[in-house]
Structures are given as C-alpha cells and as structure tokens.
Write an enzyme that holds these catalytic residues in place. Structure first.
Site, PDB file in Angstrom:
ATOM      1  CE1 TYR A  74      66.695  18.979  34.780  1.00 53.49           C
ATOM      2  CE2 TYR A  74      65.980  18.274  36.957  1.00 53.49           C
ATOM      3  CZ  TYR A  74      66.770  19.085  36.150  1.00 53.49           C
ATOM      4  OH  TYR A  74      67.611  20.010  36.715  1.00 53.49           O
ATOM      5  CD  GLN A 133      76.067  29.529  29.902  1.00 53.16           C
ATOM      6  OE1 GLN A 133      75.950  29.679  31.099  1.00 53.16           O
ATOM      7  NE2 GLN A 133      75.955  30.527  29.057  1.00 53.16           N
ATOM      8  CG  HIS A 187      75.751  24.009  31.962  1.00 53.09           C
ATOM      9  ND1 HIS A 187      75.158  25.248  32.052  1.00 53.09           N
ATOM     10  CD2 HIS A 187      77.006  24.172  32.462  1.00 53.09           C
ATOM     11  CE1 HIS A 187      76.012  26.118  32.582  1.00 53.09           C
ATOM     12  NE2 HIS A 187      77.152  25.489  32.827  1.00 53.09           N
TER      13      HIS A 187
HETATM   14  P1  OAD Z   1      69.594  32.778  32.210  1.00 50.35           P
HETATM   15  O1  OAD Z   1      68.151  32.459  32.359  1.00 50.35           O
HETATM   16  O2  OAD Z   1      70.377  33.043  33.444  1.00 50.35           O
HETATM   17  O3  OAD Z   1      69.760  34.045  31.261  1.00 50.35           O
HETATM   18  C1  OAD Z   1      69.039  34.129  30.065  1.00 50.35           C
HETATM   19  C2  OAD Z   1      69.467  35.386  29.338  1.00 50.35           C
HETATM   20  O4  OAD Z   1      68.848  35.378  28.064  1.00 50.35           O
HETATM   21  C3  OAD Z   1      69.065  36.695  30.027  1.00 50.35           C
HETATM   22  O5  OAD Z   1      70.201  37.553  30.099  1.00 50.35           O
HETATM   23  C4  OAD Z   1      67.998  37.290  29.099  1.00 50.35           C
HETATM   24  O6  OAD Z   1      68.040  38.716  29.040  1.00 50.35           O
HETATM   25  C5  OAD Z   1      68.403  36.692  27.756  1.00 50.35           C
HETATM   26  N1  OAD Z   1      67.312  36.545  26.790  1.00 50.35           N
HETATM   27  C6  OAD Z   1      65.990  36.364  27.014  1.00 50.35           C
HETATM   28  N2  OAD Z   1      65.331  36.221  25.854  1.00 50.35           N
HETATM   29  C7  OAD Z   1      66.251  36.312  24.860  1.00 50.35           C
HETATM   30  C8  OAD Z   1      66.191  36.225  23.443  1.00 50.35           C
HETATM   31  N3  OAD Z   1      65.050  36.010  22.806  1.00 50.35           N
HETATM   32  N4  OAD Z   1      67.346  36.357  22.747  1.00 50.35           N
HETATM   33  C9  OAD Z   1      68.525  36.564  23.385  1.00 50.35           C
HETATM   34  N5  OAD Z   1      68.630  36.653  24.723  1.00 50.35           N
HETATM   35  C10 OAD Z   1      67.525  36.514  25.457  1.00 50.35           C
HETATM   36  O7  OAD Z   1      70.229  31.588  31.349  1.00 50.35           O
HETATM   37  P2  OAD Z   1      71.769  31.135  31.261  1.00 50.35           P
HETATM   38  O8  OAD Z   1      72.666  32.317  31.288  1.00 50.35           O
HETATM   39  O9  OAD Z   1      71.857  30.193  30.119  1.00 50.35           O
HETATM   40  O10 OAD Z   1      72.207  25.496  34.149  1.00 50.35           O
HETATM   41  O11 OAD Z   1      71.916  30.339  32.612  1.00 50.35           O
HETATM   42  C11 OAD Z   1      73.118  29.647  32.877  1.00 50.35           C
HETATM   43  C12 OAD Z   1      72.820  28.325  33.544  1.00 50.35           C
HETATM   44  O12 OAD Z   1      72.020  28.529  34.706  1.00 50.35           O
HETATM   45  C13 OAD Z   1      71.985  27.385  32.683  1.00 50.35           C
HETATM   46  O13 OAD Z   1      72.765  26.630  31.792  1.00 50.35           O
HETATM   47  C14 OAD Z   1      71.309  26.506  33.686  1.00 50.35           C
HETATM   48  C15 OAD Z   1      71.001  27.518  34.788  1.00 50.35           C
HETATM   49  O14 OAD Z   1      70.947  27.007  36.077  1.00 50.35           O
HETATM   50  C16 OAD Z   1      71.920  24.191  33.840  1.00 50.35           C
HETATM   51  O15 OAD Z   1      70.936  23.840  33.240  1.00 50.35           O
HETATM   52  C17 OAD Z   1      72.913  23.223  34.307  1.00 50.35           C
END
Ligand code: OAD
Length: 252
Positions: A71, A106, A124
């Site tokens: 971290y 998130q 989060h």
């Molecule tokens: P993810 O890593 O699961 O998803 C990221 C998304 O962003 C994917 O659908 C990509 O296609 C999209 N993406 C990538 N580049 C992009 C860009 N330039 N513009 C727009 N979209 C883009 O991330 P989260 O959905 O945020 O928890 O994940 C949810 C949670 O899982 C996070 O908050 C984290 C993790 O474990 C904690 O940190 C507590």
C-alpha cells in the site's frame, strides 16, 4: 458522424435536461492518470497480485509488512499521478451546476478531490487514510482512542503502548462499506434522472448494484468504458471510449 458521436449527442441531451446527475466511477476513471485498474487483463493489479493476500484482513494479519509496503508503494504511485481530463470535466460540471451532481466513487485515490470535486462519496475508503487494525484498548475502557499519528514508525507503524498495527483506510474484501457512504450513494441512485457509470467492471457489489437501482427508479443510465462490463445490461446506452476522451465531450 460515427455511432459513438450519435450516442454522445443523445446522452448530452439527457444530461442537459436532468435535474440530478449521478456519476459512479471505478478504477478505469484513473487509468489515464497512470493509476492501474484491478481487473484489466495484463495491467490490472489483480492480474499480478493476489487479492486474498493483499486486500483482506486475514492477509494483513498473516503478513502485515508485505501488505503495508504494497500500500505504501501504491500511495507513492497515486501521489505522483495527476487528475486527467475526465476528472476535471466532472469537477467543472459540478461547479457550474451547484447541487446538480452527486459523485460516487469506488476509487481510493484522491484524484477526484484534487481535480476540484467537493463532495465525493467514497464507497471503498481512502488510500491515504490510516486506521488501527483492532479497536483501541483505551476506547474499550471509555477513554479517547489513541491517534494513529502517534504510532511508532515502522512497516506497519504500531501503537507504542499495545503494538496495535496501523492499516490503510480502504475497504478490503469481506468488509462492510461505510454505512453513511453506501446510504448516500443509494439515495443518489434512486433520485437521479441520469446516471453516468465510468470505468468500472461492475464486478464488486454493492457498488455494482447502483446502476440497476437507478434504472429501476426511472433514471437513464449510460456507461463509459472502452470494453464490456458485467453491468452492461443495466445501461440504456454503452459509450465505448475512455474517461478522459468521452467525459469532456459529455460534460463540456
Ligand atoms: P476494475 O479493475 O474491476 O475495472 C476497471 C474497468 O475500467 C474495466 O471495465 C475497464 O474496461 C475500464 N477501463 C480501463 N481503462 C479505462 C479508461 N481509460 N476509461 C474508462 N474505463 C476504463 O475496477 P473497479 O470496477 O473499480 O476495491 O473495481 C471495483 C473494486 O474492486 C475496486 O474499488 C477495488 C477492487 O478490488 C477496493 O479497492 C476496495
């Protein structure tokens, strides 16, 4: 005119006519700032690291130094990153429409805040916050809790009195979301006219349920993501593109 341009025009009209806009962001929001996402195939953190080890209380208890150091590295990465044009577009829209936007994220980085967004609902937690792993013993005795700022430096820092380690103030797998943040996010989803969902895979609940909640309550839902997500079915419109590319066009 491309299909994306036509869809952008439609969503821009919805936003122009909306009394309340809710924006829900995930890790993709910060990808163009150089902060890695979690689930992208090659670059995502969970493609390279084990979330069981690094994002659970059990993992921290088993190897506090490893988790703390990981971290600490991420904190350094985030502090060097700058908000991108997408973060700025959201903050500028909020400033131009006081009370008209609720931003729910998130993300544990502080890029929305540094772009100028004033009220950010952080589902989060926050990577720069510290808190004790266990409840402070003083509190159990009815005394004020020790401040994590007094912790003895180390990896992780620890309470000089009882050895209680400091942990990052993020929500780990298996932990509950901050209740007030979740309640505020659910309220915003239920009350908005338009929800923009930006850069999330929709893999993590309860955040992933917010677009469904908004749609059921009558809002229009648009997803901004270069790829598919698990919540595409909840959207009226899928805008295939990145946050920094499309948000200035939608909100500018
Ligand atoms: P993810 O890593 O699961 O998803 C990221 C998304 O962003 C994917 O659908 C990509 O296609 C999209 N993406 C990538 N580049 C992009 C860009 N330039 N513009 C727009 N979209 C883009 O991330 P989260 O959905 O945020 O928890 O994940 C949810 C949670 O899982 C996070 O908050 C984290 C993790 O474990 C904690 O940190 C507590």
């Amino acid at each position: 005119m491309t299909t994306v341009d036509v869809l952008l025009g439609t969503v821009r009209e919805w936003i122009a006519g909306a009394g309340r806009l809710c924006v829900l962001t995930g890790a993709g929001m910060s990808a163009e700032s150089g902060v890695p996402t979690f689930r992208d195939a090659l670059t995502g953190l969970w493609a390279r690291y084990d979330p069981q080890q690094l994002a659970t209380e059990e993992g921290f208890r088993a190897n506090p130094q490893l988790v703390w150091d990981w971290y600490a590295l991420r904190r350094t990465g985030v502090s060097r990153a700058q908000p991108n044009l997408g973060h700025v577009a959201i903050a500028q829209w909020e400033a131009a429409h006081p009370g008209g936007l609720t931003l729910v994220t998130q993300n544990v980085d502080d890029l929305h805040q540094r772009a100028g967004s004033c009220e950010v609902i952080c589902l989060h937690g926050a990577i720069f916050e510290d808190r004790w792993l266990d409840d402070c013993r003083r509190r159990a005795r009815g005394e004020p809790s020790c401040d994590t700022q007094w912790a003895r430096p180390g990896s992780p820092p620890r309470c000089g009195e009882c050895g209680n380690p400091v942990r990052p103030g993020v929500v780990w797998f298996g932990e509950a979301l901050p209740q007030h943040a979740l309640a505020a996010a659910q309220r915003a989803a239920a009350e908005c006219d338009v929800m923009l969902v930006v850069g999330t895979s929709g893999a993590v609940h309860p955040a992933a349920g917010l677009p469904v909640l908004a749609r059921r309550a009558g809002a229009r839902v648009a997803i901004v993501n270069p790829g598919p997500s698990e919540i595409d079915d909840a959207a009226d419109v899928l805008l295939r593109g990145t946050a920094a590319e499309l948000l200035p066009k939608l909100l500018g």
